[in-house]
Design a protein around this motif. Sequence first.
Motif, PDB file in Angstrom:
ATOM      1  N   GLU A 180     -15.573  25.271  33.504  1.00 60.67           N
ATOM      2  CA  GLU A 180     -14.871  24.305  32.656  1.00 60.67           C
ATOM      3  C   GLU A 180     -13.532  24.840  32.144  1.00 60.67           C
ATOM      4  N   ASP A 181     -13.477  26.136  31.887  1.00 68.17           N
ATOM      5  CA  ASP A 181     -12.258  26.760  31.359  1.00 68.17           C
ATOM      6  C   ASP A 181     -11.920  28.013  32.187  1.00 68.17           C
ATOM      7  N   PRO A 182     -11.427  27.811  33.423  1.00 72.05           N
ATOM      8  CA  PRO A 182     -11.177  28.969  34.291  1.00 72.05           C
ATOM      9  C   PRO A 182      -9.969  29.784  33.838  1.00 72.05           C
ATOM     10  N   SER A 183     -10.000  31.057  34.155  1.00 76.67           N
ATOM     11  CA  SER A 183      -8.870  31.937  33.850  1.00 76.67           C
ATOM     12  C   SER A 183      -7.780  31.703  34.902  1.00 76.67           C
ATOM     13  N   PRO A 184      -6.548  32.090  34.610  1.00 75.37           N
ATOM     14  CA  PRO A 184      -5.480  31.981  35.617  1.00 75.37           C
ATOM     15  C   PRO A 184      -5.829  32.722  36.915  1.00 75.37           C
ATOM     16  N   ALA A 185      -6.487  33.866  36.803  1.00 80.61           N
ATOM     17  CA  ALA A 185      -6.875  34.625  38.000  1.00 80.61           C
ATOM     18  C   ALA A 185      -7.902  33.845  38.823  1.00 80.61           C
ATOM     19  N   GLN A 186      -8.853  33.194  38.167  1.00 83.11           N
ATOM     20  CA  GLN A 186      -9.850  32.392  38.883  1.00 83.11           C
ATOM     21  C   GLN A 186      -9.188  31.204  39.579  1.00 83.11           C
ATOM     22  N   ILE A 187      -8.229  30.601  38.920  1.00 77.69           N
ATOM     23  CA  ILE A 187      -7.507  29.472  39.523  1.00 77.69           C
ATOM     24  C   ILE A 187      -6.730  29.946  40.751  1.00 77.69           C
TER      25      ILE A 187
ATOM     26  N   THR B  81       7.496  15.287  65.683  1.00 73.68           N
ATOM     27  CA  THR B  81       6.709  14.058  65.727  1.00 73.68           C
ATOM     28  C   THR B  81       5.390  14.200  64.976  1.00 73.68           C
ATOM     29  N   GLN B  82       5.032  15.416  64.594  1.00 73.38           N
ATOM     30  CA  GLN B  82       3.849  15.676  63.765  1.00 73.38           C
ATOM     31  C   GLN B  82       4.334  15.950  62.340  1.00 73.38           C
ATOM     32  N   VAL B  83       3.879  15.146  61.377  1.00 71.92           N
ATOM     33  CA  VAL B  83       4.208  15.367  59.974  1.00 71.92           C
ATOM     34  C   VAL B  83       2.894  15.464  59.207  1.00 71.92           C
ATOM     35  N   THR B  84       2.736  16.557  58.471  1.00 79.44           N
ATOM     36  CA  THR B  84       1.512  16.778  57.703  1.00 79.44           C
ATOM     37  C   THR B  84       1.856  16.825  56.225  1.00 79.44           C
ATOM     38  N   PHE B  85       1.195  15.971  55.467  1.00 82.14           N
ATOM     39  CA  PHE B  85       1.338  15.934  54.012  1.00 82.14           C
ATOM     40  C   PHE B  85       0.156  16.675  53.411  1.00 82.14           C
ATOM     41  N   LEU B  86       0.438  17.566  52.449  1.00 77.74           N
ATOM     42  CA  LEU B  86      -0.602  18.352  51.792  1.00 77.74           C
ATOM     43  C   LEU B  86      -0.788  17.872  50.356  1.00 77.74           C
ATOM     44  N   ILE B  87      -2.030  17.571  50.001  1.00 79.75           N
ATOM     45  CA  ILE B  87      -2.371  17.207  48.625  1.00 79.75           C
ATOM     46  C   ILE B  87      -3.433  18.183  48.151  1.00 79.75           C
ATOM     47  N   GLY B  88      -3.109  18.927  47.114  1.00 77.59           N
ATOM     48  CA  GLY B  88      -4.050  19.892  46.568  1.00 77.59           C
ATOM     49  C   GLY B  88      -5.112  19.221  45.722  1.00 77.59           C
ATOM     50  N   GLY B  89      -6.015  20.041  45.228  1.00 70.79           N
ATOM     51  CA  GLY B  89      -7.057  19.560  44.340  1.00 70.79           C
ATOM     52  C   GLY B  89      -6.533  19.450  42.915  1.00 70.79           C
ATOM     53  N   SER B  90      -7.436  19.480  41.960  1.00 69.43           N
ATOM     54  CA  SER B  90      -7.048  19.256  40.564  1.00 69.43           C
ATOM     55  C   SER B  90      -6.145  20.356  40.010  1.00 69.43           C
ATOM     56  N   PHE B  91      -6.106  21.527  40.642  1.00 65.43           N
ATOM     57  CA  PHE B  91      -5.209  22.599  40.196  1.00 65.43           C
ATOM     58  C   PHE B  91      -3.988  22.734  41.097  1.00 65.43           C
TER      59      PHE B  91
END
Length: 160
Positions: free
Chosen positions: A46-53, A102-112
Amino acid sequence: MQKITVLCVGKLKEKFYMDAAAEYAKRLGRLCKFELIELTEQRLSEDPSPAQIRQALSIEAAAIRERLPKGGAVVALCIEGKPCSSEELSRRLADFAVAGKTQVTFLIGGSFGLDEELKKSADWRLSMSPMTFPHHMARIMLLEQIYRAYQIQLGTRYHK
């Protein structure tokens, strides 16, 4: 025909998001070779440290790199990115095609978000808005904007 891949960390769970994503995937299938890849988001306390993130983002980045299509352009969605208009996105997609990407890839990260090194290696860092949105909503917004970009190229009335 351009190939668009949207590589996302996290899976959609809510039916309304899944329905919207499916609708845009169907529409995009008529305009490009479209693929959506969902990767597992690392679980954190629930409250991760910066290192864990950082560690979780690094693990997610490795999974992204494994699934990243070879060649082409990579667009990372991130808050540090540059916002653009729908018309500019349309021009960028067309410019990628003209440049032979001709290949374009969009990246969407998770909640962090996305790993720093992954963002730095992208061809373009794109911000959807200065506002913050849930990453699931960002996916739907991106799909709509890609669809709109193709409609702009075609000159249809969709983009008024």
